[in-house]
Design a protein around this motif. Sequence first.
Motif, short mmCIF file in Angstrom:
data_model
loop_
_atom_site.label_atom_id
_atom_site.label_comp_id
_atom_site.label_asym_id
_atom_site.label_seq_id
_atom_site.Cartn_x
_atom_site.Cartn_y
_atom_site.Cartn_z
N LEU A 583 10.84 -9.63 -11.98
CA LEU A 583 10.79 -8.85 -10.74
C LEU A 583 11.51 -9.61 -9.63
N THR A 584 12.14 -8.87 -8.77
CA THR A 584 12.72 -9.48 -7.57
C THR A 584 11.61 -9.73 -6.55
N LYS A 585 11.87 -10.56 -5.59
CA LYS A 585 10.87 -10.85 -4.57
C LYS A 585 10.45 -9.58 -3.82
N PRO A 586 11.40 -8.72 -3.40
CA PRO A 586 10.98 -7.46 -2.74
C PRO A 586 10.11 -6.58 -3.63
N GLU A 587 10.37 -6.58 -4.94
CA GLU A 587 9.55 -5.78 -5.84
C GLU A 587 8.13 -6.32 -5.91
N ARG A 588 7.98 -7.63 -5.94
CA ARG A 588 6.64 -8.22 -5.94
C ARG A 588 5.89 -7.88 -4.66
N ILE A 589 6.59 -8.01 -3.55
CA ILE A 589 5.96 -7.69 -2.26
C ILE A 589 5.53 -6.23 -2.22
N GLU A 590 6.39 -5.36 -2.73
CA GLU A 590 6.08 -3.92 -2.75
C GLU A 590 4.85 -3.63 -3.60
N LEU A 591 4.75 -4.31 -4.74
CA LEU A 591 3.63 -4.08 -5.64
C LEU A 591 2.31 -4.51 -5.00
N LEU A 592 2.32 -5.70 -4.39
CA LEU A 592 1.10 -6.19 -3.74
C LEU A 592 0.73 -5.33 -2.53
N ALA A 593 1.75 -4.88 -1.81
CA ALA A 593 1.49 -4.03 -0.64
C ALA A 593 0.82 -2.73 -1.07
N PHE A 594 1.24 -2.19 -2.20
CA PHE A 594 0.62 -0.96 -2.69
C PHE A 594 -0.84 -1.20 -3.05
N TYR A 595 -1.12 -2.33 -3.71
CA TYR A 595 -2.51 -2.66 -4.04
C TYR A 595 -3.36 -2.75 -2.77
N HIS A 596 -2.89 -3.47 -1.76
CA HIS A 596 -3.69 -3.66 -0.55
C HIS A 596 -3.86 -2.34 0.21
N SER A 597 -2.88 -1.48 0.13
CA SER A 597 -3.02 -0.17 0.80
C SER A 597 -4.12 0.65 0.12
N LEU A 598 -4.23 0.53 -1.20
CA LEU A 598 -5.29 1.24 -1.91
C LEU A 598 -6.66 0.70 -1.54
N ARG A 599 -6.76 -0.62 -1.37
CA ARG A 599 -8.04 -1.21 -0.96
C ARG A 599 -8.43 -0.74 0.43
N LYS A 600 -7.46 -0.63 1.32
CA LYS A 600 -7.75 -0.18 2.68
C LYS A 600 -8.23 1.27 2.69
N GLU A 601 -7.78 2.05 1.71
CA GLU A 601 -8.20 3.44 1.61
C GLU A 601 -9.61 3.57 1.04
N GLY A 602 -10.21 2.45 0.63
CA GLY A 602 -11.59 2.48 0.16
C GLY A 602 -11.77 2.33 -1.32
N LEU A 603 -10.68 2.14 -2.07
CA LEU A 603 -10.82 1.98 -3.51
C LEU A 603 -11.39 0.61 -3.83
N SER A 604 -12.15 0.54 -4.90
CA SER A 604 -12.65 -0.74 -5.38
C SER A 604 -11.49 -1.55 -5.95
N HIS A 605 -11.74 -2.83 -6.14
CA HIS A 605 -10.70 -3.67 -6.72
C HIS A 605 -10.24 -3.14 -8.08
N GLU A 606 -11.20 -2.77 -8.92
CA GLU A 606 -10.84 -2.31 -10.26
C GLU A 606 -10.06 -1.00 -10.21
N ASP A 607 -10.48 -0.07 -9.39
CA ASP A 607 -9.75 1.20 -9.28
C ASP A 607 -8.35 0.98 -8.73
N ALA A 608 -8.21 0.06 -7.78
CA ALA A 608 -6.90 -0.24 -7.22
C ALA A 608 -5.98 -0.83 -8.29
N VAL A 609 -6.52 -1.73 -9.11
CA VAL A 609 -5.73 -2.30 -10.19
C VAL A 609 -5.27 -1.21 -11.15
N ARG A 610 -6.15 -0.28 -11.48
CA ARG A 610 -5.77 0.81 -12.39
C ARG A 610 -4.65 1.65 -11.78
#
Length: 986
Positions: A583-610
């Motif tokens: 993965l390129t660095k921007p791709e890694r950042i994008e992936l993590l950003a998506f995970y954190h956005s899901l957590r902010k929406e109220g998803l649990s850690h496990e649901d966000a990972v899925r």
Amino acid sequence: MQFQHAALTTIILLLELIPVRTVAAEAVDLQLQRRFADTVRPFLQTHCLACHGKEKQEGRLDLSRYSTTAAVAGHFRLWDLVVERLEAKEMPPEEANRHPTPDERRAMIDWIRALRQHEAQRRAGDPGRILPRRLSNTEYDYTIRDLTDVDIRPTREFPIDPANEAGFDNSGESLSMSPALLKKYLDAARYVADHIVLKPGGFVFAPHPVVTDTDRDKYCVRRIVDFYHRQRVDYADYFLAAWRYRHRDAIARPAATLVDFAAEAGISIRYLNMLWSTLTGTRHESGPLADLQMMWRDLPKPDAEHHDRARRGCTEMRDFVSRERKMFAVPERSIGVYGISMGSQPLVLWKNRQLADNRMLCHIPQTVGADAPENAPHEEDIARFCEVFPSEFFVSQRDGVINPSNRKEGRLLSAGFHLMVGYFRDDQPLYKQILDEQSQSEIDSLWQELDFVTFAPMRQYKDFVFFERAEPVWFMQEARFDFARAEDRNVTSDVMIQRLAEVYLAKASLQSADSPQVAGQPVESALDSGKQGGREQALQAIETFFTSISAKIRWVEQARLAAEPSHLKALMDFSERACRRPLTKPERIELLAFYHSLRKEGLSHEDAVRDVVVSILMSPRFCYRVDLPQAGDAVRSLSDYDLASRLSYFLWSSMPDAELLGHAGAGDLHRPEVLVVQTRRMLQDRRVRGFATEFGGNWLDFRHFEQHNSVDRERFKSFTNKLRQSMYEEPLRFFVDLVRRDGEVLDFLYAEHTFVDSVLAEHYGIPFLGAGQNDWVQVDQARRYGRGGLLPMSVFLTKNSPGLRTSPVKRGYWVVRRLLGEHIPPPPPNVPELPEDEAELGDLSLRQLLARHRETESCAGCHSHFDSIGLVFEGYGPIGERRDRDLSGRPVDTQATFPGGAEGTELDGLRRYLSEHREEEFVHNLCRKLLAYALGRTLELSDEATIQNMSDNLDNNGHRFGSLVETIVTSPQFLNKRGRDYDMPQ
């Protein structure tokens, strides 16, 4: 000076050679153009354009569009068909007003072929345009398998992929994406994500969805139970290994050690050492150890032919130990407090611990006269016997306490609670006596994962609270317990558990040992401090329960929180493997950003990972094969990562493995020596079965035989699902074996061996020499049973039969079309059908009916190519069984006059005909099919030189299959890509 002169001369010669070649090519162009004007255009005008021109286009073919040699060269596939029709004298048709002379027809054919050859030389090595495409259904399934280490097969409900012109479903020409299919891809990605199991370090995938508590329990419990059952705990195996060590000189193993014999038997050296010391150490005078040592001394010695002749005696020793051990089992005990159910978790767990702690202890029954020293067994000897031979090494199923059930119906690893979640570990003898440090660590981790994955401690405690309050006769019915409710999300907090523990223990401590009622409640248990159990032990058990369950809950909470960074790292690793490149660095950042956005929406850690996993699997970087071309029309090398994917999807129909990606990362995969070594390694890998299935299955047209249902099972009762599966498996085994041993490609036609399991052996009448019914064995002299190579395999004979009779037409067509590569046009409309049932053919045999069919002029041309070839298979019935008579009772006739006039009988005659007249066609067809499959596109004129190289290398390397593959993977077409002469949309 001489060196400088020679170099200068070479340079001059090279400079002179370039314009010579250019002039030669231009001369050929001019000659072809003159012949086109002088010969081809008049031929078209006279014989073709009346039916295939601007005014009329029969078969939707307009030849008037081809007014230049360049126009013809741009559509060579169509003109290949023109050549076929001209050679077969099917064009112009018989009813045409004018027909070309033989010289005119030959001149036309020669010009088309000359243009084809000239264009092939001019374009040689051009990789052609390979369209970006999605993974085929099979590639998706195989890739998910290798990405998750689980064979999930998420494309079961996908529509079947269409095939390209070459007959394969791995090309951009056929693998498009529709909105409906996109939705199926999304459903498949979600289905895969439902298999994720978060662990203390990273995540894995279960073989089934693990979204519900029940499924999580099933996954974790099954892994622990499977671990237990993998351990060898049969005493007879250990006795036999010790006996073999004792007689190592007699069995010609004087230097062998106990470690060697333990490894050979697959048993624990730790326990074998203990057993050896027990059997050969201090001699016991009485008791079970004395009897066991006597049985050991009485075991027979080995002889030259029977190295294991003591096996029966070892089995008797084991049975003796089992009988004797039951005599000294520690009796079960129970404890209780008035008002608390015997099924209450603290009391059940105390009982479980006592049972577990007593596995290696003994209880000596007080029999009549036992007090007399001369009659009493030596207690130390009995204690040693019980320690060496525990009552059980582990308990994987436990009876309930309230309603005891048969052990076979018990719940796996259950603590024995009634209608409550709870697991109990009972494996100390196994842990202490059998397992080495590595295995101990493994089982410890599995039990930790059970709590981590299933939240078992939280669920167990909530069940405890619920059931203690639910029943009218149970303990927690008073108002002072109202704060503790199972539905309260905070009920498992440390504060709430401590509060309940204080109140619960306070009430338990106040219970009177001799009162049948407590606070007006009837007593459920008749236990008191003076009978089976001590009241103080019960209070201690209650306190231990609350302390222990709180500690387990706290560990799970802390461990899951601490594991989150490892899960995010696992997401990065998963994404890299899914994308088949770093993965390129921007791709890694994008992936993590998506995970954190899901957590902010109220998803649990496990649901966000899925959800992140779903996004990865929906990314074009995963579900598409994209070697994006650059602007311009130049040919460029594939990147090493693109080459790794092209190689792995060629040979495995799946993603590259770590070693292949390692070479891509090192940048040396393009080096021919590295590429060839990797290719040879991959051809030895188990995943080459995917190559056999996808290339072999589609080339030979048996890919979907597992669903074949045209056989009448009432008439052919032996055709079971198991036989059908065995038929399907035979060519796969044959293909994989040929690839792995780098066999000769001519073995496909002429091999004298095949592979069978017990079911197929019975069908073929071959004696089965396998160890088990599901074993597959190679049969080396299969010709004596009418088998050997592809031609007589039942899968092809059955698939090319209508169901109630054989079909020489279909069987012969399969040979000439699939093996020899002949292009046979489709039959004309309204062709009369042959009878469906061979038993109802009437006065004429099938051979005679086919001869009558060929009397029809429109049918004779095609049927002359394959009917006779199909007739040699008449010695095989509709499901490939050997036979002397057909279903009408007539003797079968397998004589044939093959195309060209050669004659032969049965398969030997066909093999001889193919060897003498058609072998080159088979090799050429195999080369073309394999190259089309490897490149994932329809072949072009630029591929002709590579096809010739493949054929030449076969001749030079003993027709070894590996030379075909190595020629392909080192070819310009495989290593390069052509740029685009248009702008891609942004």
